[in-house]
Design a protein around this motif. Sequence first.
Motif, PDB file in Angstrom:
ATOM      1  N   PHE A  85     -62.560  38.418  54.295  1.00 28.87           N
ATOM      2  CA  PHE A  85     -62.696  39.864  54.349  1.00 28.87           C
ATOM      3  C   PHE A  85     -61.306  40.480  54.452  1.00 28.87           C
ATOM      4  O   PHE A  85     -60.325  39.799  54.747  1.00 28.87           O
ATOM      5  N   VAL A  86     -61.231  41.769  54.168  1.00 23.63           N
ATOM      6  CA  VAL A  86     -59.963  42.494  54.227  1.00 23.63           C
ATOM      7  C   VAL A  86     -60.038  43.492  55.376  1.00 23.63           C
ATOM      8  O   VAL A  86     -61.006  44.244  55.500  1.00 23.63           O
ATOM      9  N   GLU A  87     -59.026  43.465  56.208  1.00 24.08           N
ATOM     10  CA  GLU A  87     -58.924  44.374  57.359  1.00 24.08           C
ATOM     11  C   GLU A  87     -57.472  44.807  57.476  1.00 24.08           C
ATOM     12  O   GLU A  87     -56.566  43.959  57.455  1.00 24.08           O
ATOM     13  N   ASN A  88     -57.242  46.109  57.587  1.00 26.91           N
ATOM     14  CA  ASN A  88     -55.887  46.651  57.695  1.00 26.91           C
ATOM     15  C   ASN A  88     -55.019  46.178  56.520  1.00 26.91           C
ATOM     16  O   ASN A  88     -53.860  45.840  56.694  1.00 26.91           O
ATOM     17  N   ARG A  89     -55.632  46.077  55.337  1.00 26.80           N
ATOM     18  CA  ARG A  89     -55.009  45.620  54.086  1.00 26.80           C
ATOM     19  C   ARG A  89     -54.590  44.157  54.122  1.00 26.80           C
ATOM     20  O   ARG A  89     -53.960  43.664  53.199  1.00 26.80           O
ATOM     21  N   CYS A  90     -54.905  43.419  55.176  1.00 25.05           N
ATOM     22  CA  CYS A  90     -54.624  41.990  55.271  1.00 25.05           C
ATOM     23  C   CYS A  90     -55.895  41.224  54.914  1.00 25.05           C
ATOM     24  O   CYS A  90     -56.996  41.656  55.232  1.00 25.05           O
ATOM     25  N   THR A  91     -55.723  40.077  54.277  1.00 24.25           N
ATOM     26  CA  THR A  91     -56.865  39.229  53.941  1.00 24.25           C
ATOM     27  C   THR A  91     -57.054  38.191  55.038  1.00 24.25           C
ATOM     28  O   THR A  91     -56.130  37.446  55.363  1.00 24.25           O
ATOM     29  N   VAL A  92     -58.252  38.151  55.603  1.00 26.70           N
ATOM     30  CA  VAL A  92     -58.598  37.200  56.657  1.00 26.70           C
ATOM     31  C   VAL A  92     -59.564  36.194  56.055  1.00 26.70           C
ATOM     32  O   VAL A  92     -60.619  36.557  55.556  1.00 26.70           O
TER      33      VAL A  92
END
Length: 107
Positions: A31-38
């Motif tokens: 998933f993407v959170e705060n434009r970072c990919t987790v």
Amino acid sequence: MNHNANDPRTVFAIDPDADPGPLPDIVVRRFVENRCTVTGVVIDPADAQQLLFGVVTRPDGKLAGTYYPADTVRGEHWRIVTADGTHYHATDEYHAVKALITTFATD
């Protein structure tokens, strides 16, 4: 391998053709959170849903760090390893991800 002939423990040969038994499913969740990919690797997603480890990449694709539970049986004592190799403790998975997508995601 034990080379002591006086050792009372029995050693059994493993049949390489034997059925290994049921193996748990392992899936990758992203998933993407705060434009970072987790990205997280989860074992037994239908039942226990236990995270084995996760990776966070910055918006530019560079590694921000990884996170994992040090106690894999209970899923506790979370650790963070940043891109420069520094280790940190986290109280839980949420805080590990939060730290990686905010504090450690900056250049």
